[in-house]
Each structure stands twice: as structure tokens, then as C-alpha cells.
Motif scaffolding. Structure first.
Motif, PDB file in Angstrom:
ATOM      1  N   GLU A   1       0.813  -1.216   0.000  1.00 44.54           N
ATOM      2  CA  GLU A   1       0.000   0.000   0.000  1.00 44.54           C
ATOM      3  C   GLU A   1       0.844   1.261   0.000  1.00 44.54           C
ATOM      4  O   GLU A   1       0.399   2.300  -0.465  1.00 44.54           O
ATOM      5  CB  GLU A   1      -0.943   0.002   1.198  1.00 44.54           C
ATOM      6  CG  GLU A   1      -1.995  -1.082   1.117  1.00 44.54           C
ATOM      7  CD  GLU A   1      -3.072  -0.941   2.167  1.00 44.54           C
ATOM      8  OE1 GLU A   1      -3.012  -0.011   3.004  1.00 44.54           O
ATOM      9  OE2 GLU A   1      -3.983  -1.787   2.166  1.00 44.54           O
ATOM     10  N   LYS A   2       2.038   1.165   0.528  1.00 47.72           N
ATOM     11  CA  LYS A   2       2.885   2.352   0.636  1.00 47.72           C
ATOM     12  C   LYS A   2       4.333   1.897   0.748  1.00 47.72           C
ATOM     13  O   LYS A   2       4.615   0.851   1.333  1.00 47.72           O
ATOM     14  CB  LYS A   2       2.474   3.142   1.881  1.00 47.72           C
ATOM     15  CG  LYS A   2       3.150   4.477   2.066  1.00 47.72           C
ATOM     16  CD  LYS A   2       2.465   5.230   3.203  1.00 47.72           C
ATOM     17  CE  LYS A   2       3.480   5.798   4.149  1.00 47.72           C
ATOM     18  NZ  LYS A   2       2.891   6.437   5.310  1.00 47.72           N
ATOM     19  N   ARG A   3       5.240   2.692   0.183  1.00 52.10           N
ATOM     20  CA  ARG A   3       6.668   2.358   0.212  1.00 52.10           C
ATOM     21  C   ARG A   3       7.468   3.628   0.443  1.00 52.10           C
ATOM     22  O   ARG A   3       7.160   4.676  -0.116  1.00 52.10           O
ATOM     23  CB  ARG A   3       7.074   1.719  -1.103  1.00 52.10           C
ATOM     24  CG  ARG A   3       8.542   1.373  -1.216  1.00 52.10           C
ATOM     25  CD  ARG A   3       8.884   0.816  -2.590  1.00 52.10           C
ATOM     26  NE  ARG A   3       8.326  -0.508  -2.751  1.00 52.10           N
ATOM     27  CZ  ARG A   3       9.033  -1.600  -3.006  1.00 52.10           C
ATOM     28  NH1 ARG A   3      10.336  -1.519  -3.132  1.00 52.10           N
ATOM     29  NH2 ARG A   3       8.428  -2.760  -3.147  1.00 52.10           N
ATOM     30  N   HIS A   4       8.521   3.497   1.256  1.00 48.78           N
ATOM     31  CA  HIS A   4       9.460   4.603   1.463  1.00 48.78           C
ATOM     32  C   HIS A   4      10.870   4.046   1.311  1.00 48.78           C
ATOM     33  O   HIS A   4      11.233   3.075   1.977  1.00 48.78           O
ATOM     34  CB  HIS A   4       9.291   5.230   2.857  1.00 48.78           C
ATOM     35  CG  HIS A   4      10.279   6.312   3.119  1.00 48.78           C
ATOM     36  ND1 HIS A   4      10.212   7.549   2.509  1.00 48.78           N
ATOM     37  CD2 HIS A   4      11.386   6.328   3.893  1.00 48.78           C
ATOM     38  CE1 HIS A   4      11.233   8.282   2.920  1.00 48.78           C
ATOM     39  NE2 HIS A   4      11.952   7.566   3.758  1.00 48.78           N
ATOM     40  N   THR A   5      11.625   4.667   0.431  1.00 50.10           N
ATOM     41  CA  THR A   5      13.016   4.278   0.219  1.00 50.10           C
ATOM     42  C   THR A   5      13.912   5.419   0.682  1.00 50.10           C
ATOM     43  O   THR A   5      13.693   6.577   0.292  1.00 50.10           O
ATOM     44  CB  THR A   5      13.279   3.983  -1.273  1.00 50.10           C
ATOM     45  OG1 THR A   5      12.375   2.964  -1.703  1.00 50.10           O
ATOM     46  CG2 THR A   5      14.707   3.520  -1.505  1.00 50.10           C
ATOM     47  N   ALA A   6      14.912   5.099   1.489  1.00 47.46           N
ATOM     48  CA  ALA A   6      15.846   6.121   1.968  1.00 47.46           C
ATOM     49  C   ALA A   6      16.591   6.730   0.782  1.00 47.46           C
ATOM     50  O   ALA A   6      16.929   6.024  -0.175  1.00 47.46           O
ATOM     51  CB  ALA A   6      16.836   5.507   2.951  1.00 47.46           C
ATOM     52  N   ASP A   7      16.842   8.004   0.863  1.00 47.56           N
ATOM     53  CA  ASP A   7      17.560   8.699  -0.206  1.00 47.56           C
ATOM     54  C   ASP A   7      18.912   8.059  -0.497  1.00 47.56           C
ATOM     55  O   ASP A   7      19.343   8.010  -1.646  1.00 47.56           O
ATOM     56  CB  ASP A   7      17.751  10.181   0.136  1.00 47.56           C
ATOM     57  CG  ASP A   7      16.441  10.958   0.134  1.00 47.56           C
ATOM     58  OD1 ASP A   7      15.479  10.511  -0.532  1.00 47.56           O
ATOM     59  OD2 ASP A   7      16.378  12.006   0.808  1.00 47.56           O
TER      60      ASP A   7
END
Length: 122
Positions: free
Chosen positions: A31-37
Motif C-alpha cells: 500500500e505504501k513504500r518509502h526508500t531512503a535517499d
């Protein structure tokens, strides 16, 4: 003051393998994804499409060996209205690790060894 459960986090060694497992075994979808810079981690929230509860999978680039799960005295439980079909699927997948037929429940292992309980709607 009132609190509700939002999500439960587990760390995974192989994110793609875990995402495939959770979708096939339990029907959970990203549903949601966050990838570190800097690429050091990826966090993915999975949902069942029905409840607001989420399973958060965290992949850490620095983790090279399987996680130590201790005595495995914790688990996440999933309820299903089609217990027999779920059991057949998990048998076919080869992921059932423990059954308690007297209680009418069983457990499956995810790719990292986490125990997931499967219980029928009662």
C-alpha cells in the motif's frame, strides 16, 4: 485517551521474496513504500484491503545475515473465513511449521522464519 493498532513491523532479509510470500500466502498487498535517499533502507506497508491494520516490512541494506528471532515466542495471527482452502494453499506452499488440530489452528513460516498463526472465523 484511546489508541488503536496501526501497524506491526518486522525486518526482512530479502524484500522481494517476502513481498511475494505475503501476497501469495495471505493476500497482503503493498500500500505504501518509502526508500531512503541513500538506499540504506526500504520500508513497505502491506494491507489486507479490509482493515486499517498494516504489516510493515523493513529491509536494511546493511543486514547481510538472517535475523536472530530469539525463541520465536511471538507471532502475528491472521483470521480467514475459508480455513480449509487456506490450509490447502499453505500445505502446497510447504510453509506450515506447526499445527494444533485440537485447537483448530496452525502456523506458517515466512521466508525469514517469523511464525504466522492462521485461525478460522468462529
Amino acid at each position: 485517551m484511546k489508541f488503536t493498532i496501526d501497524h506491526f513491523n518486522i525486518n526482512v532479509l530479502d524484500l522481494d521474496k517476502s513481498l511475494s510470500f505475503y501476497e501469495e500466502a495471505l493476500g497482503l498487498k503493498e500500500e505504501k513504500r518509502h526508500t531512503a535517499d541513500d538506499g540504506s533502507y526500504i520500508i513497505v506497508f502491506l494491507g489486507d484491503g479490509t482493515t486499517a491494520n498494516k504489516l510493515e516490512l523493513t529491509w536494511l541494506k546493511s543486514q547481510e545475515k538472517p535475523y536472530d528471532l530469539g525463541d520465536e515466542e511471538f507471532h502475528i495471527a491472521f483470521r480467514t473465513p475459508d480455513f480449509e482452502a487456506a490450509h490447502a494453499l499453505h500445505t502446497k506452499m510447504g510453509c506450515i511449521c506447526y499445527e494444533n488440530k485440537a485447537m483448530g489452528i496452525y502456523f506458517i513460516n515466512d521466508p525469514d522464519g517469523y511464525w504466522l498463526e492462521v485461525v478460522p472465523v468462529r
